[in-house]
Design a protein around this motif. Sequence first.
Motif, PDB file in Angstrom:
ATOM      1  N   ASN A  33       0.733  -1.100  -0.023  1.00 20.18           N
ATOM      2  CA  ASN A  33       0.188   0.080   0.056  1.00 20.18           C
ATOM      3  C   ASN A  33       0.822   1.400   0.054  1.00 20.18           C
ATOM      4  O   ASN A  33       0.290   2.266   0.209  1.00 20.18           O
ATOM      5  N   LYS A  34       1.935   1.279  -0.476  1.00 21.14           N
ATOM      6  CA  LYS A  34       2.761   2.394  -0.460  1.00 21.14           C
ATOM      7  C   LYS A  34       3.287   2.602  -2.110  1.00 21.14           C
ATOM      8  O   LYS A  34       3.795   1.745  -2.465  1.00 21.14           O
ATOM      9  N   VAL A  35       2.899   3.724  -2.529  1.00 22.07           N
ATOM     10  CA  VAL A  35       3.175   3.835  -4.077  1.00 22.07           C
ATOM     11  C   VAL A  35       4.631   4.148  -4.293  1.00 22.07           C
ATOM     12  O   VAL A  35       5.481   4.831  -3.729  1.00 22.07           O
ATOM     13  N   PHE A  36       5.059   3.479  -5.380  1.00 18.56           N
ATOM     14  CA  PHE A  36       6.547   3.774  -5.804  1.00 18.56           C
ATOM     15  C   PHE A  36       6.398   4.237  -7.204  1.00 18.56           C
ATOM     16  O   PHE A  36       7.406   4.537  -7.849  1.00 18.56           O
ATOM     17  N   LEU A  37       5.252   4.002  -7.787  1.00 14.18           N
ATOM     18  CA  LEU A  37       5.331   4.673  -9.389  1.00 14.18           C
ATOM     19  C   LEU A  37       3.716   4.704  -9.926  1.00 14.18           C
ATOM     20  O   LEU A  37       2.926   4.175  -9.457  1.00 14.18           O
ATOM     21  N   LEU A  38       3.778   5.807 -10.547  1.00 11.54           N
ATOM     22  CA  LEU A  38       2.351   6.337 -10.941  1.00 11.54           C
ATOM     23  C   LEU A  38       2.347   6.540 -12.644  1.00 11.54           C
ATOM     24  O   LEU A  38       3.350   7.329 -12.939  1.00 11.54           O
ATOM     25  N   ALA A  39       1.878   5.764 -13.358  1.00  6.36           N
ATOM     26  CA  ALA A  39       1.860   5.953 -14.783  1.00  6.36           C
ATOM     27  C   ALA A  39       0.799   6.619 -15.354  1.00  6.36           C
ATOM     28  O   ALA A  39      -0.440   6.209 -15.220  1.00  6.36           O
ATOM     29  N   SER A  40       0.848   7.675 -16.200  1.00  8.62           N
ATOM     30  CA  SER A  40      -0.195   8.294 -16.926  1.00  8.62           C
ATOM     31  C   SER A  40      -0.341   7.302 -18.074  1.00  8.62           C
ATOM     32  O   SER A  40       0.479   6.732 -18.688  1.00  8.62           O
ATOM     33  N   LEU A  41      -1.658   7.050 -18.373  1.00  7.97           N
ATOM     34  CA  LEU A  41      -2.117   6.233 -19.756  1.00  7.97           C
ATOM     35  C   LEU A  41      -2.779   7.365 -20.809  1.00  7.97           C
ATOM     36  O   LEU A  41      -3.347   6.688 -21.695  1.00  7.97           O
ATOM     37  N   THR A  42      -2.305   8.500 -20.794  1.00  2.00           N
ATOM     38  CA  THR A  42      -2.640   9.357 -21.785  1.00  2.00           C
ATOM     39  C   THR A  42      -1.336   9.971 -22.295  1.00  2.00           C
ATOM     40  O   THR A  42      -0.293   9.944 -21.485  1.00  2.00           O
ATOM     41  N   GLU A  43      -1.489  10.546 -23.366  1.00  2.00           N
ATOM     42  CA  GLU A  43      -0.300  11.176 -24.022  1.00  2.00           C
ATOM     43  C   GLU A  43       0.046  12.406 -23.455  1.00  2.00           C
ATOM     44  O   GLU A  43      -0.686  13.190 -23.049  1.00  2.00           O
ATOM     45  N   PRO A  44       1.322  12.900 -23.161  1.00  3.79           N
ATOM     46  CA  PRO A  44       2.616  12.018 -23.483  1.00  3.79           C
ATOM     47  C   PRO A  44       2.797  11.080 -22.254  1.00  3.79           C
ATOM     48  O   PRO A  44       2.266  11.090 -21.340  1.00  3.79           O
ATOM     49  N   CYS A  45       3.524   9.970 -22.787  1.00  5.41           N
ATOM     50  CA  CYS A  45       3.660   8.894 -21.935  1.00  5.41           C
ATOM     51  C   CYS A  45       4.706   9.306 -20.917  1.00  5.41           C
ATOM     52  O   CYS A  45       5.634   9.620 -21.212  1.00  5.41           O
ATOM     53  N   SER A  46       4.274   9.026 -19.548  1.00  4.18           N
ATOM     54  CA  SER A  46       5.177   9.758 -18.536  1.00  4.18           C
ATOM     55  C   SER A  46       4.845   8.755 -17.503  1.00  4.18           C
ATOM     56  O   SER A  46       3.861   7.985 -17.295  1.00  4.18           O
ATOM     57  N   PHE A  47       5.850   8.714 -16.376  1.00 10.31           N
ATOM     58  CA  PHE A  47       5.381   8.261 -15.086  1.00 10.31           C
ATOM     59  C   PHE A  47       6.230   8.934 -13.907  1.00 10.31           C
ATOM     60  O   PHE A  47       7.109   9.456 -14.292  1.00 10.31           O
ATOM     61  N   ASN A  48       5.629   8.846 -12.613  1.00 13.18           N
ATOM     62  CA  ASN A  48       6.238   9.559 -11.455  1.00 13.18           C
ATOM     63  C   ASN A  48       6.826   8.423 -10.745  1.00 13.18           C
ATOM     64  O   ASN A  48       6.329   7.293 -10.406  1.00 13.18           O
ATOM     65  N   VAL A  49       8.218   8.655 -10.319  1.00 13.46           N
ATOM     66  CA  VAL A  49       8.690   7.699  -9.332  1.00 13.46           C
ATOM     67  C   VAL A  49       9.590   8.301  -8.453  1.00 13.46           C
ATOM     68  O   VAL A  49      10.102   9.892  -8.304  1.00 13.46           O
ATOM     69  N   LYS A  50       9.698   7.591  -7.126  1.00 10.50           N
ATOM     70  CA  LYS A  50      10.269   8.212  -5.775  1.00 10.50           C
ATOM     71  C   LYS A  50      11.852   8.502  -6.161  1.00 10.50           C
ATOM     72  O   LYS A  50      12.236   7.563  -6.752  1.00 10.50           O
ATOM     73  N   CYS A  51      12.487   9.301  -5.438  1.00 10.24           N
ATOM     74  CA  CYS A  51      13.864   9.602  -5.952  1.00 10.24           C
ATOM     75  C   CYS A  51      14.464  10.199  -4.571  1.00 10.24           C
ATOM     76  O   CYS A  51      13.941  11.229  -4.080  1.00 10.24           O
ATOM     77  N   ASP A  52      15.827   9.733  -4.358  1.00  7.92           N
ATOM     78  CA  ASP A  52      16.552  10.333  -3.335  1.00  7.92           C
ATOM     79  C   ASP A  52      16.581  12.009  -3.858  1.00  7.92           C
ATOM     80  O   ASP A  52      16.833  12.123  -5.187  1.00  7.92           O
ATOM     81  N   PRO A  53      16.504  12.769  -3.071  1.00  8.64           N
ATOM     82  CA  PRO A  53      16.572  14.321  -3.301  1.00  8.64           C
ATOM     83  C   PRO A  53      17.731  14.941  -4.175  1.00  8.64           C
ATOM     84  O   PRO A  53      17.418  15.622  -5.073  1.00  8.64           O
ATOM     85  N   GLU A  54      18.948  14.515  -3.754  1.00  5.60           N
ATOM     86  CA  GLU A  54      20.164  14.618  -4.374  1.00  5.60           C
ATOM     87  C   GLU A  54      20.186  14.008  -5.875  1.00  5.60           C
ATOM     88  O   GLU A  54      20.450  14.632  -6.999  1.00  5.60           O
ATOM     89  N   LYS A  55      19.629  12.753  -5.876  1.00  9.75           N
ATOM     90  CA  LYS A  55      19.809  11.995  -7.255  1.00  9.75           C
ATOM     91  C   LYS A  55      18.665  12.772  -8.088  1.00  9.75           C
ATOM     92  O   LYS A  55      18.956  12.760  -9.164  1.00  9.75           O
ATOM     93  N   ALA A  56      17.660  12.960  -7.489  1.00 11.42           N
ATOM     94  CA  ALA A  56      16.376  13.674  -8.469  1.00 11.42           C
ATOM     95  C   ALA A  56      16.920  14.957  -9.191  1.00 11.42           C
ATOM     96  O   ALA A  56      16.912  15.126 -10.308  1.00 11.42           O
ATOM     97  N   ILE A  57      17.563  15.852  -8.462  1.00 10.74           N
ATOM     98  CA  ILE A  57      18.248  17.056  -9.187  1.00 10.74           C
ATOM     99  C   ILE A  57      19.069  16.507 -10.137  1.00 10.74           C
ATOM    100  O   ILE A  57      19.211  17.167 -11.056  1.00 10.74           O
ATOM    101  N   GLN A  58      20.179  15.698  -9.875  1.00 16.40           N
ATOM    102  CA  GLN A  58      21.157  15.224 -10.990  1.00 16.40           C
ATOM    103  C   GLN A  58      20.608  14.619 -12.013  1.00 16.40           C
ATOM    104  O   GLN A  58      20.782  14.983 -13.048  1.00 16.40           O
ATOM    105  N   LEU A  59      19.418  13.852 -11.936  1.00 16.06           N
ATOM    106  CA  LEU A  59      18.711  13.289 -13.074  1.00 16.06           C
ATOM    107  C   LEU A  59      18.052  14.525 -14.084  1.00 16.06           C
ATOM    108  O   LEU A  59      17.931  14.432 -15.127  1.00 16.06           O
TER     109      LEU A  59
END
Length: 117
Positions: A33-59
């Motif tokens: 029951n803890k979310v690790f990914l949310l995927a949009s089924l509409t265009e444009p294709c995208s998903f949300n993922v959890k990320c370490d804050p420093e790594k998030a900025i780097q990406l």
Amino acid sequence: MNIESLRNYCLSLKGTTESFPFGDDTLVFKIVNKVFLLASLTEPCSFNVKCDPEKAIQLRESFSEVIPGYHMNKKHWNTVYYNGSLSDKQLTEMIDHSYQLVLKSLPKKQQEEINNL
């Protein structure tokens, strides 16, 4: 990667469930029951993922396809557009990172149960 291969990959991760708690346009993957990914089924294709804050900025700085999480805590979540520019390996690394962050946030007993699946 397309939505079907994204779905199959997420479901291959131990203890993963899928649901549509926010309507038919957003596929949500969880561990206990803890979310690790949310995927949009509409265009444009995208998903949300959890990320370490420093790594998030780097990406975000490295890839124009990675932006602060849409409708999420922008410190801990990224939105990733998968339109063919990022390799499947890069995408699965981001998914794995999110999965591991959420798995590590679970109580030890639940982590052990999932690891033993």
